[in-house]
Design an enzyme around this catalytic site. Structure first.
Site, mmCIF file in Angstrom:
data_model
loop_
_atom_site.group_PDB
_atom_site.id
_atom_site.type_symbol
_atom_site.label_atom_id
_atom_site.label_comp_id
_atom_site.label_asym_id
_atom_site.label_seq_id
_atom_site.Cartn_x
_atom_site.Cartn_y
_atom_site.Cartn_z
ATOM 1 N N GLY A 77 0.842 -1.190 0.000
ATOM 2 C CA GLY A 77 0.000 0.000 0.000
ATOM 3 C C GLY A 77 0.875 1.237 0.000
ATOM 4 O O GLY A 77 2.106 1.146 0.139
ATOM 5 N N SER A 118 2.682 4.789 1.102
ATOM 6 C CA SER A 118 3.297 5.268 2.335
ATOM 7 C C SER A 118 2.218 5.955 3.165
ATOM 8 O O SER A 118 1.444 6.770 2.658
ATOM 9 C CB SER A 118 4.412 6.273 2.003
ATOM 10 O OG SER A 118 4.979 6.807 3.179
ATOM 11 N N LYS A 177 0.386 0.124 6.693
ATOM 12 C CA LYS A 177 0.972 -1.218 6.544
ATOM 13 C C LYS A 177 1.773 -1.642 7.768
ATOM 14 O O LYS A 177 1.540 -2.708 8.346
ATOM 15 C CB LYS A 177 1.902 -1.271 5.313
ATOM 16 C CG LYS A 177 1.284 -0.939 4.002
ATOM 17 C CD LYS A 177 2.298 -1.043 2.884
ATOM 18 C CE LYS A 177 3.520 -0.166 3.069
ATOM 19 N NZ LYS A 177 3.201 1.282 3.129
ATOM 20 N N SER A 178 2.746 -0.833 8.137
ATOM 21 C CA SER A 178 3.641 -1.192 9.243
ATOM 22 C C SER A 178 2.889 -1.254 10.563
ATOM 23 O O SER A 178 3.118 -2.154 11.385
ATOM 24 C CB SER A 178 4.791 -0.190 9.339
ATOM 25 O OG SER A 178 5.634 -0.275 8.209
ATOM 26 N N SER A 181 6.167 -1.727 -2.143
ATOM 27 C CA SER A 181 6.257 -2.658 -3.281
ATOM 28 C C SER A 181 5.298 -2.229 -4.393
ATOM 29 O O SER A 181 4.307 -2.907 -4.650
ATOM 30 C CB SER A 181 6.010 -4.104 -2.842
ATOM 31 O OG SER A 181 4.849 -4.248 -2.060
ATOM 32 N N SER A 224 -0.265 4.347 4.534
ATOM 33 C CA SER A 224 -1.529 3.596 4.439
ATOM 34 C C SER A 224 -1.834 2.819 5.719
ATOM 35 O O SER A 224 -2.977 2.446 5.966
ATOM 36 C CB SER A 224 -1.486 2.625 3.255
ATOM 37 O OG SER A 224 -0.458 1.655 3.432
#
Length: 204
Positions: A34, A36, A40-41, A113, A38
């Site tokens: 997704g 930056s 994710k981390s 990605s 979003s």
């Protein structure tokens, strides 16, 4: 890159299935993708915490979280953000994830990605069901409003080039295993992933 003819793959006596047999889950990679900002981390970290608590009170679940920024401090420290370097960055991550899955771990990866072909190439390196693509779909406006590192501001000012979603493309996954609404609370998204993993008998 060409592999020399005198280099052969060495098979070992202990295989992934043997490692999986002594734990409560299959080896797999949860590939969070997704923009930056979003989430994710944050989501990957929250999920790993839940799985860790499950391990403490029920059955052992062995996990490892691969984060984009962390790997760029070491394994990928020699790479920039050109399109070529981004391809290589994701290739390396995929190879590391594959080794960890072979060790029987549930591997969580949090990387933008941005290119579909890179994600597909990594998927093709895994057995059926081992690669679980999780698209954290958060509108660009919300990602920019979060902007925890100030990267969008720099990109808008032209100080940061080839930034995904601004002056570099982000190719939306065409058929991810999980398509999550990144505007929902983290606890709700975490539960959606846990439900998927249980339904597909990854653990439980």
């Amino acid at each position: 890159m060409t592999i020399q003819n005198d280099i052969v793959w060495h098979s070992h006596s202990i295989e992934r299935k043997d490692r999986e047999a002594i734990q409560a889950h299959q080896g797999c990679v949860l590939w969070f993708t997704g923009l930056s900002g979003s989430g994710k981390s944050t989501l990957a970290n929250a999920l790993e915490q839940v799985l860790y608590q499950y391990s403490l009170h029920r059955k052992p679940i062995r996990t490892y979280l691969l984060d984009g920024d962390n790997l760029r401090h070491g394994l990928c420290a020699d790479l920039g953000f050109s399109e070529t370097d981004r391809h290589e960055n994701i290739r390396r991550v995929g190879e590391v994830a594959k080794l960890m899955v072979d060790a029987g771990l549930i591997v969580l990866t949090a990387f933008i990605s941005p290119y579909q072909k890179d994600r597909k190439k990594i998927r093709d390196g895994f057995n059926q069901g081992q690669f679980i693509e999780i698209f954290v779909d958060t509108p660009l406006t919300i990602c920019e409003s979060r902007d925890p590192k100030g990267l969008y501001q720099k990109a808008r000012r032209g100080e940061l080039k080839q930034f995904s979603g601004i002056d570099s493309p982000y190719e939306i996954p065409s058929n991810p295993e999980l398509h999550l609404d990144g505007t929902l609370p983290i606890c709700e998204l975490t539960q959606q992933i846990l439900t998927y993993l249980q339904q597909h008998q990854i653990y439980g």
